[in-house]
Design a protein around this motif. Sequence first.
Motif, PDB file in Angstrom:
ATOM      1  N   SER A   1      -5.956   1.749   4.205  1.00  0.00           N
ATOM      2  CA  SER A   1      -6.219   1.995   2.786  1.00  0.00           C
ATOM      3  C   SER A   1      -5.193   2.936   2.174  1.00  0.00           C
ATOM      4  O   SER A   1      -4.591   3.768   2.866  1.00  0.00           O
ATOM      5  CB  SER A   1      -7.624   2.589   2.606  1.00  0.00           C
ATOM      6  OG  SER A   1      -8.618   1.695   3.057  1.00  0.00           O
ATOM      7  N   GLY A   2      -5.014   2.788   0.888  1.00  0.00           N
ATOM      8  CA  GLY A   2      -4.116   3.650   0.129  1.00  0.00           C
ATOM      9  C   GLY A   2      -4.213   3.284  -1.334  1.00  0.00           C
ATOM     10  O   GLY A   2      -5.262   2.828  -1.804  1.00  0.00           O
ATOM     11  N   LEU A   3      -3.128   3.456  -2.046  1.00  0.00           N
ATOM     12  CA  LEU A   3      -3.060   3.119  -3.465  1.00  0.00           C
ATOM     13  C   LEU A   3      -2.143   1.933  -3.673  1.00  0.00           C
ATOM     14  O   LEU A   3      -1.141   1.781  -2.966  1.00  0.00           O
ATOM     15  CB  LEU A   3      -2.542   4.302  -4.281  1.00  0.00           C
ATOM     16  CG  LEU A   3      -3.396   5.560  -4.297  1.00  0.00           C
ATOM     17  CD1 LEU A   3      -2.648   6.695  -5.005  1.00  0.00           C
ATOM     18  CD2 LEU A   3      -4.735   5.299  -4.978  1.00  0.00           C
TER      19      LEU A   3
ATOM     20  N   THR B   1      -7.324  -1.696  -0.034  1.00  0.00           N
ATOM     21  CA  THR B   1      -7.534  -1.747   1.417  1.00  0.00           C
ATOM     22  C   THR B   1      -7.073  -3.098   1.924  1.00  0.00           C
ATOM     23  O   THR B   1      -7.426  -4.135   1.350  1.00  0.00           O
ATOM     24  CB  THR B   1      -9.009  -1.536   1.784  1.00  0.00           C
ATOM     25  OG1 THR B   1      -9.429  -0.228   1.351  1.00  0.00           O
ATOM     26  CG2 THR B   1      -9.220  -1.648   3.300  1.00  0.00           C
TER      27      THR B   1
ATOM     28  N   ARG C   1      -3.269   4.583 -10.668  1.00  0.00           N
ATOM     29  CA  ARG C   1      -3.132   3.586  -9.600  1.00  0.00           C
ATOM     30  C   ARG C   1      -4.477   3.364  -8.903  1.00  0.00           C
ATOM     31  O   ARG C   1      -5.209   4.309  -8.656  1.00  0.00           O
ATOM     32  CB  ARG C   1      -2.071   4.036  -8.588  1.00  0.00           C
ATOM     33  CG  ARG C   1      -0.648   4.010  -9.116  1.00  0.00           C
ATOM     34  CD  ARG C   1       0.332   4.595  -8.106  1.00  0.00           C
ATOM     35  NE  ARG C   1       0.066   6.009  -7.849  1.00  0.00           N
ATOM     36  CZ  ARG C   1       0.736   6.749  -6.977  1.00  0.00           C
ATOM     37  NH1 ARG C   1       1.713   6.204  -6.252  1.00  0.00           N
ATOM     38  NH2 ARG C   1       0.434   8.021  -6.813  1.00  0.00           N
ATOM     39  N   LYS C   2      -4.739   2.127  -8.573  1.00  0.00           N
ATOM     40  CA  LYS C   2      -6.029   1.770  -7.984  1.00  0.00           C
ATOM     41  C   LYS C   2      -5.967   1.799  -6.464  1.00  0.00           C
ATOM     42  O   LYS C   2      -4.924   1.548  -5.858  1.00  0.00           O
ATOM     43  CB  LYS C   2      -6.458   0.383  -8.469  1.00  0.00           C
ATOM     44  CG  LYS C   2      -6.665   0.300  -9.974  1.00  0.00           C
ATOM     45  CD  LYS C   2      -7.202  -1.056 -10.390  1.00  0.00           C
ATOM     46  CE  LYS C   2      -7.373  -1.146 -11.910  1.00  0.00           C
ATOM     47  NZ  LYS C   2      -8.299  -0.111 -12.416  1.00  0.00           N
ATOM     48  N   SER C   3      -7.109   2.093  -5.858  1.00  0.00           N
ATOM     49  CA  SER C   3      -7.214   2.067  -4.404  1.00  0.00           C
ATOM     50  C   SER C   3      -7.129   0.634  -3.900  1.00  0.00           C
ATOM     51  O   SER C   3      -7.558  -0.313  -4.573  1.00  0.00           O
ATOM     52  CB  SER C   3      -8.527   2.697  -3.954  1.00  0.00           C
ATOM     53  OG  SER C   3      -8.589   4.056  -4.337  1.00  0.00           O
TER      54      SER C   3
ATOM     55  N   VAL D   1       0.858  -1.178   0.000  1.00  0.00           N
ATOM     56  CA  VAL D   1       0.000   0.000   0.000  1.00  0.00           C
ATOM     57  C   VAL D   1       0.898   1.234   0.000  1.00  0.00           C
ATOM     58  O   VAL D   1       1.794   1.361   0.844  1.00  0.00           O
ATOM     59  CB  VAL D   1      -0.928   0.033   1.234  1.00  0.00           C
ATOM     60  CG1 VAL D   1      -1.809   1.287   1.206  1.00  0.00           C
ATOM     61  CG2 VAL D   1      -1.796  -1.215   1.294  1.00  0.00           C
TER      62      VAL D   1
END
Length: 235
Positions: free
Chosen positions: A179-181, A217, A213-215, A112
């Motif tokens: 969560s992040g990318l 979690t 870039r997609k999220s 992440v």
Amino acid sequence: MKSFIAAASILLSGFALLAEAHITFRYPCPRRGPFAECPQGDANLIDYNIRSPVGTHDSIVSPICKWSSSFAGVRPVFTAGQTVSAVMDIGAYHKGGSCQWTISYDNGQTWVVFQDQLKTCMADAGTSVNYNLPFTIPANAPSGPAIINLLWNNNEGNRELYSSCSDVVIQGTNGGTFSGLAPLIANYGPSSPLIKELAVSGGDYGQAYFAARKSITITVPKQTSAKRRSLNRPN
């Protein structure tokens, strides 16, 4: 005597490789790092070429973390919300590049991104220096053993990907989601995105790839009381 000379030759050749390569963590210590302040183990397993890229756009040289584990030793303990001054060991700074700070709680299976510095990362570093590069542990980062990894795509020179993995312990919330990318893994084999050399790309440092870039979690399990106590005495 011959065995001593042979061992010395191997050691010197290892440092020669280190001198010819490009960039790595010095602190926090990278896996199997050759630096005196890092945990040490079998001398034959020390990575004297640790500054080298993990891949180019033409080929994958090694896994993202290079090694599946490090030598036994004390891990640095970072607190959620803490700003850490990483020390980069730089042989060639390639006029900077794009940094993605990432974290993994499952030994590198899932990453992440928690901090970016695109295009200008280490652009003022110079060559053959130790360079301070701060990063901040997210305030909501869960507790547990983790890997902090810096991914770096250089602005100048061969189309390469550099990766520095360090085993750490995070003290934060007891379990939960984070969560992040998902990171951009570019210039890492011919099937990966190509980020062109900045000087010939009209200033394009891969903006569209980074923006896409997609999220992601992840869920980090709660630590038991015994596990929490062990995190206060990392080994």
